[in-house]
Design a protein around this motif. Sequence first.
Motif, mmCIF file in Angstrom:
data_model
loop_
_atom_site.group_PDB
_atom_site.id
_atom_site.type_symbol
_atom_site.label_atom_id
_atom_site.label_comp_id
_atom_site.label_asym_id
_atom_site.label_seq_id
_atom_site.Cartn_x
_atom_site.Cartn_y
_atom_site.Cartn_z
ATOM 1 N N ASP A 124 -9.957 -12.605 34.244
ATOM 2 C CA ASP A 124 -11.135 -13.232 33.646
ATOM 3 C C ASP A 124 -12.163 -12.175 33.257
ATOM 4 O O ASP A 124 -11.908 -10.961 33.352
ATOM 5 N N GLU A 125 -13.330 -12.638 32.827
ATOM 6 C CA GLU A 125 -14.371 -11.724 32.348
ATOM 7 C C GLU A 125 -14.878 -10.788 33.438
ATOM 8 O O GLU A 125 -15.417 -9.711 33.155
ATOM 9 N N GLU A 126 -14.696 -11.181 34.686
ATOM 10 C CA GLU A 126 -15.153 -10.356 35.803
ATOM 11 C C GLU A 126 -14.057 -9.433 36.330
ATOM 12 O O GLU A 126 -14.241 -8.755 37.341
ATOM 13 N N GLY A 127 -12.909 -9.428 35.645
ATOM 14 C CA GLY A 127 -11.832 -8.535 36.046
ATOM 15 C C GLY A 127 -10.934 -9.067 37.143
ATOM 16 O O GLY A 127 -10.079 -8.333 37.658
ATOM 17 N N ARG A 128 -11.086 -10.331 37.508
ATOM 18 C CA ARG A 128 -10.234 -10.913 38.545
ATOM 19 C C ARG A 128 -8.894 -11.307 37.928
ATOM 20 O O ARG A 128 -8.846 -12.040 36.938
ATOM 21 N N ASP A 129 -7.817 -10.796 38.511
ATOM 22 C CA ASP A 129 -6.485 -11.002 37.943
ATOM 23 C C ASP A 129 -6.019 -12.450 38.051
ATOM 24 O O ASP A 129 -6.444 -13.200 38.936
ATOM 25 N N TRP A 130 -5.130 -12.821 37.120
ATOM 26 C CA TRP A 130 -4.415 -14.098 37.133
ATOM 27 C C TRP A 130 -5.372 -15.292 37.074
ATOM 28 O O TRP A 130 -5.221 -16.262 37.801
ATOM 29 N N ARG A 131 -6.333 -15.211 36.167
ATOM 30 C CA ARG A 131 -7.330 -16.282 36.052
ATOM 31 C C ARG A 131 -7.330 -16.965 34.683
ATOM 32 O O ARG A 131 -7.896 -18.044 34.553
ATOM 33 N N LYS A 132 -6.737 -16.335 33.655
ATOM 34 C CA LYS A 132 -6.811 -16.887 32.305
ATOM 35 C C LYS A 132 -5.411 -17.030 31.702
ATOM 36 O O LYS A 132 -4.528 -16.202 31.922
ATOM 37 N N SER A 133 -5.246 -18.093 30.914
ATOM 38 C CA SER A 133 -3.961 -18.370 30.263
ATOM 39 C C SER A 133 -4.070 -18.125 28.758
ATOM 40 O O SER A 133 -5.160 -17.868 28.221
ATOM 41 N N ALA A 134 -2.936 -18.248 28.068
ATOM 42 C CA ALA A 134 -2.947 -18.140 26.608
ATOM 43 C C ALA A 134 -3.844 -19.210 25.996
ATOM 44 O O ALA A 134 -4.567 -18.956 25.028
ATOM 45 N N SER A 135 -3.802 -20.404 26.564
ATOM 46 C CA SER A 135 -4.672 -21.476 26.066
ATOM 47 C C SER A 135 -6.144 -21.158 26.306
ATOM 48 O O SER A 135 -6.992 -21.408 25.442
ATOM 49 N N ASP A 136 -6.456 -20.614 27.473
ATOM 50 C CA ASP A 136 -7.845 -20.274 27.779
ATOM 51 C C ASP A 136 -8.402 -19.246 26.794
ATOM 52 O O ASP A 136 -9.553 -19.346 26.353
ATOM 53 N N LEU A 137 -7.575 -18.260 26.451
ATOM 54 C CA LEU A 137 -8.047 -17.140 25.637
ATOM 55 C C LEU A 137 -7.789 -17.333 24.145
ATOM 56 O O LEU A 137 -8.338 -16.593 23.326
ATOM 57 N N GLY A 138 -6.935 -18.279 23.791
ATOM 58 C CA GLY A 138 -6.619 -18.495 22.383
ATOM 59 C C GLY A 138 -5.802 -17.376 21.762
ATOM 60 O O GLY A 138 -5.855 -17.165 20.542
ATOM 61 N N VAL A 139 -5.023 -16.657 22.574
ATOM 62 C CA VAL A 139 -4.251 -15.529 22.048
ATOM 63 C C VAL A 139 -3.051 -16.034 21.248
ATOM 64 O O VAL A 139 -2.619 -17.183 21.386
ATOM 65 N N ALA A 140 -2.508 -15.161 20.413
ATOM 66 C CA ALA A 140 -1.315 -15.506 19.642
ATOM 67 C C ALA A 140 -0.116 -15.652 20.573
ATOM 68 O O ALA A 140 0.003 -14.951 21.586
ATOM 69 N N VAL A 141 0.781 -16.572 20.215
ATOM 70 C CA VAL A 141 2.002 -16.818 20.984
ATOM 71 C C VAL A 141 3.197 -16.622 20.059
ATOM 72 O O VAL A 141 3.319 -17.303 19.036
ATOM 73 N N LEU A 142 4.061 -15.673 20.396
ATOM 74 C CA LEU A 142 5.291 -15.447 19.638
ATOM 75 C C LEU A 142 6.443 -16.105 20.388
ATOM 76 O O LEU A 142 6.662 -15.811 21.575
#
Length: 230
Positions: free
Chosen positions: A58-76
Amino acid sequence: MRLVLQRAAWASVSVAGRRVAEAQGRCLVILAGLGPEDDERDIAWCADKALNVKLWPDEEGRDWRKSASDLGVAVLAVSQFTLFARLNGRRPDFSKAMPPDAARSLFADFVHALRAAHARVLPGEFGEHMAVELHNDGPVTIVLDSRENGVTLPPPPKARRVHTAHSADDTHAARGSAVTAPIAADVVRVSIAEAPAGWAGPLMLTIACPPPRPVDRKSDLRAGPASWDL
């Protein structure tokens, strides 16, 4: 259905030197294999898990907190039947993978399910020889199997009541079953003509019966058939 999820800093898919999908910046690369028993339940489960598994900090650097849906990243999304390989000596055997024609349709359904929930989905080309390039970030690689991790098979069929006949000439047919019971035989053979979902029919059961006895045929037939719960 089996997925290999890779958290990447960038990725691309090419076919015969032609770039068919590309993501600059962080993205999710999905390698997807289909087994012979996979269906829409597996598609829905895998699409949901792939988009929502938390692979990024996440924004605070805590691991395993955000997903592809949360971040809106591209999915191949890339089809890969080799995920169902078994070794036959030193050679891979792909007989446990879904046949290509059926897999093509289900993989298209998988891409559709991803796109229904996510804006940036970039598929490869099914059945083509693809060059997949990526910078695995971490590295982070997650393997999922819908049948092992989430999707369950239908429950076993319930017991059914079937009826016996009083002679070799008398057969009482219930819905989905046919029973023949010779009066002088030591066994009753029950043949399920229409097996419940999930059963491989026809099914033959053998049930021990008492020795034959003298009967008044007319009175026995008036009394109606006997029955057992199987």
